[in-house]
Design a protein around this motif. Structure first.
Motif, PDB file in Angstrom:
ATOM      1  N   ALA A  59       0.832  -1.212   0.000  1.00  0.00           N
ATOM      2  CA  ALA A  59       0.000   0.000   0.000  1.00  0.00           C
ATOM      3  C   ALA A  59       0.864   1.257   0.000  1.00  0.00           C
ATOM      4  CB  ALA A  59      -0.928  -0.005   1.217  1.00  0.00           C
ATOM      5  N   ASP A  60       1.963   1.212   0.746  1.00  0.00           N
ATOM      6  CA  ASP A  60       2.885   2.350   0.747  1.00  0.00           C
ATOM      7  C   ASP A  60       3.483   2.568  -0.638  1.00  0.00           C
ATOM      8  OD1 ASP A  60       2.509   2.876   3.431  1.00  0.00           O
ATOM      9  OD2 ASP A  60       4.364   1.908   4.093  1.00  0.00           O
ATOM     10  N   GLU A  61       3.875   1.475  -1.303  1.00  0.00           N
ATOM     11  CA  GLU A  61       4.469   1.602  -2.636  1.00  0.00           C
ATOM     12  C   GLU A  61       3.455   2.176  -3.622  1.00  0.00           C
ATOM     13  OE1 GLU A  61       7.551   1.164  -3.008  1.00  0.00           O
ATOM     14  OE2 GLU A  61       8.261  -0.314  -1.576  1.00  0.00           O
ATOM     15  N   ASP A  62       2.211   1.701  -3.549  1.00  0.00           N
ATOM     16  CA  ASP A  62       1.163   2.261  -4.407  1.00  0.00           C
ATOM     17  C   ASP A  62       0.980   3.752  -4.134  1.00  0.00           C
ATOM     18  OD1 ASP A  62       0.480  -0.004  -5.868  1.00  0.00           O
ATOM     19  OD2 ASP A  62      -0.997  -0.680  -4.391  1.00  0.00           O
ATOM     20  N   LYS A  63       1.003   4.111  -2.866  1.00  0.00           N
ATOM     21  CA  LYS A  63       0.861   5.523  -2.487  1.00  0.00           C
ATOM     22  C   LYS A  63       1.987   6.359  -3.087  1.00  0.00           C
ATOM     23  CE  LYS A  63       2.205   6.695   1.630  1.00  0.00           C
ATOM     24  NZ  LYS A  63       2.280   6.785   3.109  1.00  0.00           N
ATOM     25  N   HIS A  64       3.203   5.843  -3.050  1.00  0.00           N
ATOM     26  CA  HIS A  64       4.334   6.590  -3.618  1.00  0.00           C
ATOM     27  C   HIS A  64       4.146   6.795  -5.127  1.00  0.00           C
ATOM     28  CE1 HIS A  64       6.950   4.859  -0.125  1.00  0.00           C
ATOM     29  NE2 HIS A  64       6.019   5.685   0.293  1.00  0.00           N
ATOM     30  N   MET A 152       7.372  12.436   3.351  1.00  0.00           N
ATOM     31  CA  MET A 152       6.487  11.289   3.527  1.00  0.00           C
ATOM     32  C   MET A 152       7.111  10.007   2.997  1.00  0.00           C
ATOM     33  SD  MET A 152       2.599  10.789   2.078  1.00  0.00           S
ATOM     34  CE  MET A 152       2.022  12.225   2.980  1.00  0.00           C
ATOM     35  N   ILE A 153       7.656  10.072   1.797  1.00  0.00           N
ATOM     36  CA  ILE A 153       8.239   8.871   1.194  1.00  0.00           C
ATOM     37  C   ILE A 153       9.482   8.440   1.966  1.00  0.00           C
ATOM     38  CG2 ILE A 153       9.299   7.919  -0.884  1.00  0.00           C
ATOM     39  CD1 ILE A 153       7.484   9.781  -2.520  1.00  0.00           C
ATOM     40  N   SER A 154      10.294   9.390   2.393  1.00  0.00           N
ATOM     41  CA  SER A 154      11.499   9.056   3.150  1.00  0.00           C
ATOM     42  C   SER A 154      11.151   8.327   4.443  1.00  0.00           C
ATOM     43  CB  SER A 154      12.293  10.336   3.460  1.00  0.00           C
ATOM     44  OG  SER A 154      13.481  10.023   4.153  1.00  0.00           O
ATOM     45  N   ASN A 155      10.129   8.787   5.142  1.00  0.00           N
ATOM     46  CA  ASN A 155       9.705   8.122   6.373  1.00  0.00           C
ATOM     47  C   ASN A 155       9.222   6.705   6.093  1.00  0.00           C
ATOM     48  OD1 ASN A 155       8.860   8.284   9.329  1.00  0.00           O
ATOM     49  ND2 ASN A 155       6.908   7.813   8.357  1.00  0.00           N
ATOM     50  N   ASP A 156       8.469   6.537   5.009  1.00  0.00           N
ATOM     51  CA  ASP A 156       7.989   5.201   4.646  1.00  0.00           C
ATOM     52  C   ASP A 156       9.142   4.257   4.323  1.00  0.00           C
ATOM     53  OD1 ASP A 156       5.366   5.997   4.946  1.00  0.00           O
ATOM     54  OD2 ASP A 156       4.982   6.243   2.798  1.00  0.00           O
ATOM     55  N   GLU A 157      10.133   4.751   3.570  1.00  0.00           N
ATOM     56  CA  GLU A 157      11.255   3.885   3.192  1.00  0.00           C
ATOM     57  C   GLU A 157      12.045   3.458   4.430  1.00  0.00           C
ATOM     58  OE1 GLU A 157      10.937   2.758   0.474  1.00  0.00           O
ATOM     59  OE2 GLU A 157      10.535   4.211  -1.099  1.00  0.00           O
ATOM     60  N   ASP A 158      12.186   4.343   5.396  1.00  0.00           N
ATOM     61  CA  ASP A 158      12.855   3.961   6.642  1.00  0.00           C
ATOM     62  C   ASP A 158      12.059   2.881   7.376  1.00  0.00           C
ATOM     63  OD1 ASP A 158      14.885   5.753   6.136  1.00  0.00           O
ATOM     64  OD2 ASP A 158      14.171   7.284   7.527  1.00  0.00           O
ATOM     65  N   ASN A 159      10.728   2.995   7.336  1.00  0.00           N
ATOM     66  CA  ASN A 159       9.885   1.960   7.946  1.00  0.00           C
ATOM     67  C   ASN A 159      10.060   0.622   7.240  1.00  0.00           C
ATOM     68  OD1 ASN A 159       8.708   3.544   9.939  1.00  0.00           O
ATOM     69  ND2 ASN A 159       6.944   4.101   8.692  1.00  0.00           N
TER      70      ASN A 159
END
Length: 262
Positions: A59-64, A152-159
């Protein structure tokens, strides 16, 4: 003077180069979303506890992907086709890294070894993504057009990276340590070659759009080759180490919505 900030600023300031950059990024993220959705649907029974996290990852990847497409729309631009030589995900697959699309397209349960392959591949590629987004965040976190998206994307990638560390360590404790290290090493050595090749291809395309001189193009190519030399000599090892992450259970909740970009 050549710097990461000045280079990206030049790409950002030109509609055609920005269009190519966002199109490549959006396609790669959307592809990652599809892959994670298929993996979540096919995980073996003993790995079912991972399903919510894999779904969240996808879902995060789709969001990006939506974010990059929204950045294009804000400028009145449409995505362009991704040149084959810049398709990072598919070039990795051709080197036998990760789970092949043909495998994921079948309605056949994955094995535990497949899950290890998925997590090891993700650990390596998320390392790269995390580093790239931290670089962009360092220079453009306050940018009026890009800032919110970059943060936003940077935070997701760290997660995502924290999740990979945590799950691979759990599998290592279950007795898969040698397999994990073997797969991680193969992934890392393939990834640094693909990253070099894609970097050269993207810079060649950007140079054509922006009218770079032969000297400038040669200098950028030399820099890409220098990074590869460093990584080949030992820099790749940062991609295979495993340690308990500071962010625990980083993908344990629902995906963070992004209505401003959807």
């Amino acid at each position: 003077m050549l710097s990461a900030k000045s280079l990206f600023q030049e790409i950002l300031d030109n509609d055609e180069s920005f269009r190519l950059f966002c199109s490549i990024a959006a396609a790669g993220e959307s592809q990652g979303g599809w892959e994670n959705a298929r993996i979540a649907a096919l995980v073996p029974e003993e790995s079912r506890a991972l399903v919510p996290k894999i779904v969240r990852h996808g879902a995060d990847e789709d969001k990006h992907g939506r974010i990059f497409n929204a950045l294009l729309r804000k400028r009145g631009l449409r995505p362009v086709g991704v040149p084959r030589e810049t398709d990072y995900t598919m070039l990795l697959e051709r080197r036998g890294i990760g789970l092949a699309h043909q495998r994921l397209s079948r309605e056949e349960r994955l094995s535990e070894r497949d899950v290890i392959t998925y997590l090891a591949h993700s650990r390596v590629t998320e390392q790269r993504a995390s580093e790239q987004m931290r670089l962009l965040s360092r220079h453009f976190a306050d940018h009026p057009e890009l800032g919110r998206a970059v943060r936003m994307i940077s935070n997701d990638e760290d997660n995502h990276l924290a999740y990979c560390h945590e799950e691979l360590l759990r599998l290592a404790e279950a007795g898969h340590g040698r397999t994990i290290q073997r797969v991680l090493r193969a992934c890392a050595l393939a990834e640094i070659r693909v990253y070099r090749d894609v970097g050269l291809a993207v810079m060649s395309r950007m140079g054509g759009i922006l009218g770079w001189s032969r000297a400038r193009s040669a200098a950028l190519a030399a820099g890409i080759h220098a990074v590869y030399a460093y990584e080949r000599l030992g820099g790749w090892r940062r991609m295979v180490s495993l340690e308990p992450p500071a962010r625990r259970d980083a993908l344990g909740g629902p995906a963070v919505p992004s209505p401003e970009y959807a």
